[in-house]
Scaffold this motif. Structure first.
Motif, PDB file in Angstrom:
ATOM      1  N   SER A 378       0.809  -1.220   0.000  1.00  0.00           N
ATOM      2  CA  SER A 378       0.000   0.000   0.000  1.00  0.00           C
ATOM      3  C   SER A 378       0.844   1.273   0.000  1.00  0.00           C
ATOM      4  O   SER A 378       0.317   2.353  -0.245  1.00  0.00           O
ATOM      5  CB  SER A 378      -0.934   0.006   1.214  1.00  0.00           C
ATOM      6  OG  SER A 378      -0.188  -0.051   2.419  1.00  0.00           O
ATOM      7  N   ASP A 414      -4.061  -2.141   0.087  1.00  0.00           N
ATOM      8  CA  ASP A 414      -4.471  -1.556   1.363  1.00  0.00           C
ATOM      9  C   ASP A 414      -5.667  -2.292   1.952  1.00  0.00           C
ATOM     10  O   ASP A 414      -5.714  -2.599   3.153  1.00  0.00           O
ATOM     11  CB  ASP A 414      -4.806  -0.079   1.153  1.00  0.00           C
ATOM     12  CG  ASP A 414      -4.808   0.708   2.452  1.00  0.00           C
ATOM     13  OD1 ASP A 414      -4.187   0.229   3.425  1.00  0.00           O
ATOM     14  OD2 ASP A 414      -5.413   1.781   2.498  1.00  0.00           O
ATOM     15  N   SER A 417      -4.475  -5.529   3.200  1.00  0.00           N
ATOM     16  CA  SER A 417      -3.341  -5.431   4.134  1.00  0.00           C
ATOM     17  C   SER A 417      -2.252  -6.431   3.781  1.00  0.00           C
ATOM     18  O   SER A 417      -1.756  -7.193   4.622  1.00  0.00           O
ATOM     19  CB  SER A 417      -3.809  -5.659   5.579  1.00  0.00           C
ATOM     20  OG  SER A 417      -4.746  -4.684   5.960  1.00  0.00           O
TER      21      SER A 417
END
Length: 565
Positions: A378, A414, A417
């Motif tokens: 991310s 993102d 994760s």
């Protein structure tokens, strides 16, 4: 509050005209590996004889010419290892082994017994000279400590004559040198030098160890320079340094020590050693390599060095370890990735000097691939994503398309994760941009080129209905776009168009990148096909489909009037 007041600052050295800060390292020192002694004695489980043999052979393989093999008087394993190397003729003619002994009679005698029949060996004897050791451990005066050193030197000299003097090189260490008054260190060293009377043919090694690292590296350099300029018979004395890493600066201290006049460096692979370890010879050697200096050690297969080290010491090499760690050539940050991508793109086979941002040396010089240089999570940006697609799939994203795709990748990483693998990035790209066939699908087409224009008859499937669209333009793409805008009353313009092949050879596929503009926004698409012409049409249709899917009310098939201009 931490009780900092219980500690005292280390004294500086008064050298008004110190020379070392203006010098530059131009060649590798004499390297001596102490992995099999200093490194081994620091292990929870010391190496077996066979492990020591394997490690010794590896050290020889990568270029060490001086290798400390142990403390023969310390244990039967240490003694037998020395005998095995000598009796089985395992020491190459150009390699000198080194053994360590305290300046104590029975230990020195046992050491020479271990070396009987050796071709060439360094007998390294030592006694501690520091103020703290004199006062706390030995409770001896300066004169008594000096007598220990001189007596040890005389006995080493005597036994060398008995066993064959030509087979031995002598090395003395005032142990805990950095805790010893400099004038006294000079005095003791000169006394030992006077015993051996070194010559240009048989030099003495004077080792000046930071047995405990007690100061900043510049002070250690001052100490080395002081010794170099004050000892007797300097031209026939090899100054050796042996730094420990208590303050975390053993590598820096060794480098500054070399600037200050040291000819020889003792250390271990990856810095293994007592407490926080020794100077890391891998880092030292590759620091030289990164400056265009031949390190005289071969770490072109760094993974082999890691394997032998981990298998024999049972210690891991940290993933952030200089040069060797699995992550040291890896960037996750978007700005770093962009810089690396641009730097790698500029490098060619004919480029004389390596110059890539954030990569001090070429990973391939250590036997590593470029695969892990850029990894996507991310924090990554457009440059990193573009690098992955180009490096692994030969997809050369236009800059604006990079800016469009980057946030898509970031959002997926993102939300999950997690780091995205190259395969995931490729599939994300193709699913998002390539050969998009909803709601419009290209079934077939024919084209005809004349001197006046290009005509196209394209079979398009839309809402389960196929229709042949006819149009003309100043090229295939122009003709195709006019048929779409005419038949479906959608307005857009081609803003950017580029294409290239994805593979080499006559059967390679082509990829076409299309940017179209509609209502002040850009929409991107890509087409991949073995036909260059068809890849262009697929690219246009992919961009149009993405535009339509983002603006569901812009098509008016029946009225052929644009619903949104």
């Amino acid at each position: 509050m931490m009780k900092f007041s219980k500690y005292s600052p280390y004294p500086t050295v008064d050298i008004p005209l110190r020379q070392w800060p203006n010098r530059q390292i131009t060649k590798a020192p004499i390297w001596c590996s102490v992995d099999l002694r200093d490194g081994n004695q620091a292990l929870e489980t010391p190496m077996t004889l066979e492990q020591k043999l394997d490690f010794f052979k590896y050290l020889v393989k990568i270029g060490f010419k001086e290798i400390e093999i142990g403390f023969p008087a310390a244990s039967d394993t240490e003694f037998q290892f020395a005998r095995r190397l000598i009796e089985d003729n395992l020491i190459p003619d150009d390699v000198v082994v080194q053994v360590l002994t305290q300046a104590r009679e029975h230990i020195i005698r046992r050491t020479f017994e271990a070396l009987a029949g050796v071709k060439k060996a360094v007998v390294h004897f030592y006694n501690s000279t520091s103020t703290l050791q004199r006062d706390v451990v030995f409770k001896m005066s300066k004169a008594e400590i000096m007598e220990v050193a001189v007596s040890g030197a005389k006995l080493v000299n005597e036994l060398a004559n008995q066993y064959g003097r030509d087979h031995f090189i002598f090395q003395y260490s005032p142990e805990s040198f950095t805790g010893t008054e400099l004038d006294y260190a000079v005095e003791v060293s000169n006394a030992v030098i006077d015993v051996f009377q070194p010559t240009s043919e048989q030099k003495l090694i004077l080792n000046l160890p930071a047995t405990v690292e007690m100061s900043t590296p510049n002070i250690y350099a001052d100490q080395i320079e002081y010794m170099c300029t004050h000892i007797n018979n300097r031209e026939n004395v090899i100054i050796s340094i042996h730094t420990h890493n208590d303050r975390g600066t053993a590598v820096a201290a060794s480098e500054l020590g070399m600037l200050a006049g040291a000819d020889r460096v003792e250390g271990t692979l990856f810095g293994n050693g007592e407490r926080t370890g020794n100077a890391d010879i891998v880092a030292l050697a590759l620091n030289l390599f990164s400056q265009g200096i031949d390190p005289k050690l071969d770490f072109s297969d760094i993974d082999q060095a890691i394997a032998i080290y981990e298998n024999t010491t049972n210690l891991p090499v940290h993933q952030r370890h200089p040069y060797a760690g699995t992550l040291v050539f890896t960037a996750f940050s978007g700005s770093h990735q962009d810089a690396i991508n641009k730097g790698m793109s500029r490098m060619t086979a004919d480029t004389e000097k390596w110059a890539v941002p954030y990569l001090p040396i070429d990973p391939k010089d250590l036997g590593r691939s470029y695969d892990p240089i850029i990894r996507i999570n991310s924090q990554s940006g457009k440059g990193g994503v573009a690098y992955i697609l180009q490096q692994h799939y030969e997809i050369q994203l236009p800059k604006k398309m990079q800016m469009d795709f980057g946030p898509i990748v970031t959002a997926v990483s993102d939300s999950g994760s997690k780091e995205l693998l190259k395969e995931e990035i490729y599939h994300l790209f193709t699913n998002e941009y390539v050969n998009i066939s909803v709601p419009f699908e290209l079934i077939d087409y024919t084209e005809k080129v004349t001197t006046a224009d290009t005509t196209i008859a394209a079979t398009i499937k839309y809402v389960d209905q196929e229709k042949v669209l006819n149009g003309a333009g100043n090229g295939l793409v122009d003709a195709f776009c006019k048929t779409l805008t005419s038949e479906y009353a959608i307005q857009f313009e081609i803003k950017n168009y580029s294409q290239h092949s994805l593979e080499n050879g006559s059967e390679s596929r082509a990829i076409t990148y299309i940017e179209i503009g509609f209502n002040g926004k850009s929409y991107f698409g890509a087409g991949i096909d073995s036909s260059i012409s068809k890849s262009s049409l697929l690219g246009v249709l992919s961009a149009v489909n993405r535009m339509v899917n983002a603006n569901s009310d812009i098509i008016s098939v029946e009225s052929k009037e644009p619903a949104l201009v």
